[in-house]
Design a protein around this motif. Structure first.
Motif, mmCIF file in Angstrom:
data_model
loop_
_atom_site.group_PDB
_atom_site.id
_atom_site.type_symbol
_atom_site.label_atom_id
_atom_site.label_comp_id
_atom_site.label_asym_id
_atom_site.label_seq_id
_atom_site.Cartn_x
_atom_site.Cartn_y
_atom_site.Cartn_z
ATOM 1 N N GLY A 94 12.426 -38.485 22.860
ATOM 2 C CA GLY A 94 11.572 -38.329 23.401
ATOM 3 C C GLY A 94 11.566 -39.559 25.072
ATOM 4 N N ALA A 95 11.399 -40.685 24.138
ATOM 5 C CA ALA A 95 11.545 -41.793 25.253
ATOM 6 C C ALA A 95 12.743 -41.979 25.862
ATOM 7 C CB ALA A 95 10.773 -43.046 25.462
ATOM 8 N N LEU A 96 13.609 -41.676 25.524
ATOM 9 C CA LEU A 96 15.068 -42.481 25.651
ATOM 10 C C LEU A 96 15.679 -40.926 26.420
ATOM 11 C CD1 LEU A 96 16.641 -43.718 21.967
ATOM 12 C CD2 LEU A 96 16.236 -44.688 24.611
ATOM 13 N N ALA A 97 15.401 -39.947 26.268
ATOM 14 C CA ALA A 97 15.522 -38.537 27.229
ATOM 15 C C ALA A 97 15.330 -39.051 28.654
ATOM 16 C CB ALA A 97 15.413 -37.413 26.304
ATOM 17 N N VAL A 98 14.014 -40.017 29.020
ATOM 18 C CA VAL A 98 13.388 -39.841 29.856
ATOM 19 C C VAL A 98 14.221 -40.807 30.844
ATOM 20 C CG1 VAL A 98 11.501 -40.918 31.278
ATOM 21 C CG2 VAL A 98 11.033 -39.473 29.121
ATOM 22 N N HIS A 99 14.723 -42.197 29.704
ATOM 23 C CA HIS A 99 15.491 -43.297 30.421
ATOM 24 C C HIS A 99 16.463 -42.380 31.469
ATOM 25 C CE1 HIS A 99 11.935 -45.930 29.115
ATOM 26 N NE2 HIS A 99 13.063 -46.384 27.945
ATOM 27 N N VAL A 100 17.396 -41.641 31.066
ATOM 28 C CA VAL A 100 18.114 -40.807 31.373
ATOM 29 C C VAL A 100 17.788 -40.473 32.444
ATOM 30 C CG1 VAL A 100 19.912 -39.081 30.760
ATOM 31 C CG2 VAL A 100 19.609 -40.672 28.949
ATOM 32 N N ALA A 101 16.921 -39.102 32.181
ATOM 33 C CA ALA A 101 16.939 -38.705 32.908
ATOM 34 C C ALA A 101 15.853 -39.541 34.786
ATOM 35 C CB ALA A 101 14.971 -38.050 33.057
ATOM 36 N N ARG A 102 15.205 -40.513 34.211
ATOM 37 C CA ARG A 102 14.773 -41.798 35.811
ATOM 38 C C ARG A 102 16.460 -42.437 36.327
ATOM 39 N NH1 ARG A 102 10.181 -44.604 32.662
ATOM 40 N NH2 ARG A 102 8.700 -43.780 32.722
ATOM 41 N N ILE A 103 17.185 -42.671 34.898
ATOM 42 C CA ILE A 103 18.785 -42.383 36.424
ATOM 43 C C ILE A 103 18.982 -41.536 36.679
ATOM 44 C CG2 ILE A 103 20.568 -43.238 35.688
ATOM 45 C CD1 ILE A 103 19.849 -44.893 33.949
ATOM 46 N N SER A 104 18.856 -41.206 36.339
ATOM 47 C CA SER A 104 19.568 -39.765 37.300
ATOM 48 C C SER A 104 18.646 -39.250 38.955
ATOM 49 C CB SER A 104 19.579 -38.070 37.080
ATOM 50 O OG SER A 104 20.259 -37.991 35.657
ATOM 51 N N ARG A 105 17.099 -39.448 38.895
ATOM 52 C CA ARG A 105 16.412 -39.436 39.190
ATOM 53 C C ARG A 105 16.694 -40.447 41.098
ATOM 54 N NH1 ARG A 105 9.685 -39.430 38.215
ATOM 55 N NH2 ARG A 105 10.657 -41.500 38.420
ATOM 56 N N LEU A 106 17.389 -41.910 40.079
ATOM 57 C CA LEU A 106 17.308 -42.733 40.785
ATOM 58 C C LEU A 106 18.272 -43.214 41.932
ATOM 59 C CD1 LEU A 106 15.694 -45.601 41.070
ATOM 60 C CD2 LEU A 106 17.145 -46.537 39.288
ATOM 61 N N ARG A 107 19.250 -42.265 41.315
ATOM 62 C CA ARG A 107 20.726 -42.388 42.307
ATOM 63 C C ARG A 107 20.462 -40.742 42.754
ATOM 64 N NH1 ARG A 107 20.328 -47.684 41.767
ATOM 65 N NH2 ARG A 107 20.678 -48.479 40.092
ATOM 66 N N HIS A 108 19.771 -40.021 42.660
ATOM 67 C CA HIS A 108 20.062 -38.794 43.518
ATOM 68 C C HIS A 108 19.557 -39.432 44.847
ATOM 69 C CE1 HIS A 108 18.318 -35.016 44.910
ATOM 70 N NE2 HIS A 108 19.187 -34.268 44.272
ATOM 71 N N PRO A 109 19.849 -38.902 45.635
ATOM 72 C CA PRO A 109 20.907 -37.173 45.456
ATOM 73 C C PRO A 109 22.884 -37.175 45.166
ATOM 74 C CG PRO A 109 21.244 -38.058 47.926
ATOM 75 C CD PRO A 109 20.681 -38.558 47.045
ATOM 76 N N ASP A 110 23.012 -38.952 44.728
ATOM 77 C CA ASP A 110 24.161 -39.244 44.352
ATOM 78 C C ASP A 110 24.356 -39.327 43.011
ATOM 79 O OD1 ASP A 110 25.582 -40.358 46.778
ATOM 80 O OD2 ASP A 110 24.583 -41.915 46.283
ATOM 81 N N CYS A 111 25.353 -38.833 42.136
ATOM 82 C CA CYS A 111 25.764 -38.466 40.482
ATOM 83 C C CYS A 111 26.187 -40.111 40.323
ATOM 84 C CB CYS A 111 26.704 -37.444 40.384
ATOM 85 S SG CYS A 111 26.875 -37.463 38.391
ATOM 86 N N ALA A 112 25.047 -40.276 39.076
ATOM 87 C CA ALA A 112 25.063 -41.847 38.589
ATOM 88 C C ALA A 112 26.181 -41.696 37.820
ATOM 89 C CB ALA A 112 23.524 -41.869 37.450
ATOM 90 N N LEU A 113 27.297 -40.806 37.709
ATOM 91 C CA LEU A 113 28.519 -40.873 36.993
ATOM 92 C C LEU A 113 29.549 -40.913 37.325
ATOM 93 C CD1 LEU A 113 27.421 -38.653 34.117
ATOM 94 C CD2 LEU A 113 27.037 -41.275 33.964
ATOM 95 N N PRO A 114 30.243 -42.249 37.158
ATOM 96 C CA PRO A 114 31.308 -41.970 38.619
ATOM 97 C C PRO A 114 33.083 -40.990 36.964
ATOM 98 C CG PRO A 114 31.407 -44.356 37.673
ATOM 99 C CD PRO A 114 30.164 -43.335 37.231
ATOM 100 N N ASP A 115 33.416 -40.372 38.037
ATOM 101 C CA ASP A 115 34.110 -39.301 37.091
ATOM 102 C C ASP A 115 34.443 -39.483 35.600
ATOM 103 O OD1 ASP A 115 33.831 -37.273 39.183
ATOM 104 O OD2 ASP A 115 35.582 -37.894 40.367
#
Lengths: 219, 219
Positions: A94-115
């Motif tokens: 669960g904590a690792l899923a949160v880590h993933v979500a935090r990176i999304s939040r940090l980069r928003h409105p950009d997408c953290a992932l390049p194509d």
């Protein structure tokens, strides 16, 4: 008395399976939030982790109470000690899923992932979520054969993770350092999530057979 | 009989402290290998992990045996369940030291660290090793006050870790993507190693007082 005890023991297994399902959903949502730069979904993953953490503490308390009151031996003792480990594994997932979500939040409105790496994360996400769902089923069925087969699914996640690193280490990486750092850490989070799910499978085999299958090489 | 049991229980604590000392040494050596691009020291860290893994399995077997034979309640039960968690934490710390050593080995004869971040890793390494050594002492002394103070040391490791990320995310980062990925993952390994040491401290407080101090925010 003994019957009530066995009900509590099997109730603990059901509770762990439920937690495992929540962790699978959390990573599924976190992956969607990552791929779609969906801030509200990312926030939802972060907020809902508390539920898994609380359930994990409750599961440990139940295990401790059963150990104290029932003083189990052999198979039941092994099962309770496994439950304690499994609760910790799920909380970590669960904590690792949160880590993933935090990176999304940090980069928003950009997408953290390049194509270039979207396909890799789609694959790793699907594999890791499927591993957690298999762990959930295995916790309910105590099927050591199904548990043993989890390695194969994990191998696919590991292969995708290695592929991701070949992309990162390629001199043609065009997406800059910041993005590479995000991708490297995200890859690590998915790999670790999958490893914890596999570890749950190993513990179910241990419970069922008394023999611990060999561990993965130091993930 | 009861005396032999208490000897075994305190022997288990001594064994965990010994393992914690080994994990501290492993990260100390891995940090030196990283800073000095010392291949043979890196290899030594990798090879010596097996000892921690074996000791961790033995510690869990001892805990299980004591649970089965002595059927402890209250404080002793809590102590045994803590010992099971602590063994898992220490094994993970050893695995993280191996991860650091593997990156040194992978980049040899080059140094995996660009000059700009050497000071950060010297600091994080010293802090994380000191945390593991404090955890070792706390396991021997069962001193909840010393255990509570570990958070301060961990805050320093976290601050250095954050500083590392400001360096990585700076547009002036000159050392390329490959190096940035290594540095990001290495930073994560040190941070997690320190967190596991703090977790051991928390468990000792739990053993001593029956109350678990609040967990760190999802490291």
């Amino acid at each position: 008395m003994r019957t009530a005890y066995h009900e509590q023991l099997s109730g603990l297994g059901v509770r762990l399976a439920e937690m495992c399902g929540l962790a699978a959903n959390a990573l599924d949502d976190a992956t969607r939030a990552l791929l779609e730069a969906d801030l509200s979904l990312a926030e939802q993953v972060i907020a809902s982790h508390e539920q898994i953490a609380v359930m994990s503490r409750q599961a440990e308390e139940t295990a401790l109470r059963l150990l104290a009151l029932q003083q189990p031996v052999a198979g039941d003792l092994r099962r309770l000690v496994c439950a304690i480990h499994i609760g910790a594994d799920i909380e970590r997932m669960g904590a690792l899923a949160v880590h993933v979500a935090r990176i999304s939040r940090l980069r928003h409105p950009d997408c953290a992932l390049p194509d270039d790496v979207r396909a890799s994360f789609t694959e790793m996400g699907a594999g890791a979520v499927q591993l957690a769902r298999t762990a959930r089923e295995v916790l309910l069925s105590s099927d050591p054969e199904k548990a043993s087969r989890m390695h194969k699914l994990d191998d696919a996640v590991d292969a995708e993770h290695r592929h991701l690193f070949t992309l990162l280490m390629d001199h043609n990486w065009q997406d800059g350092v910041c993005s590479a750092v995000d991708v490297a850490l995200l890859g690590r989070y998915y790999e670790r999530f999958a490893d914890h799910a596999v570890e749950i499978g190993r513990r179910v085999v241990f419970e069922a057979t008394g023999g611990m299958p060999s561990t993965k090489q130091l993930a």
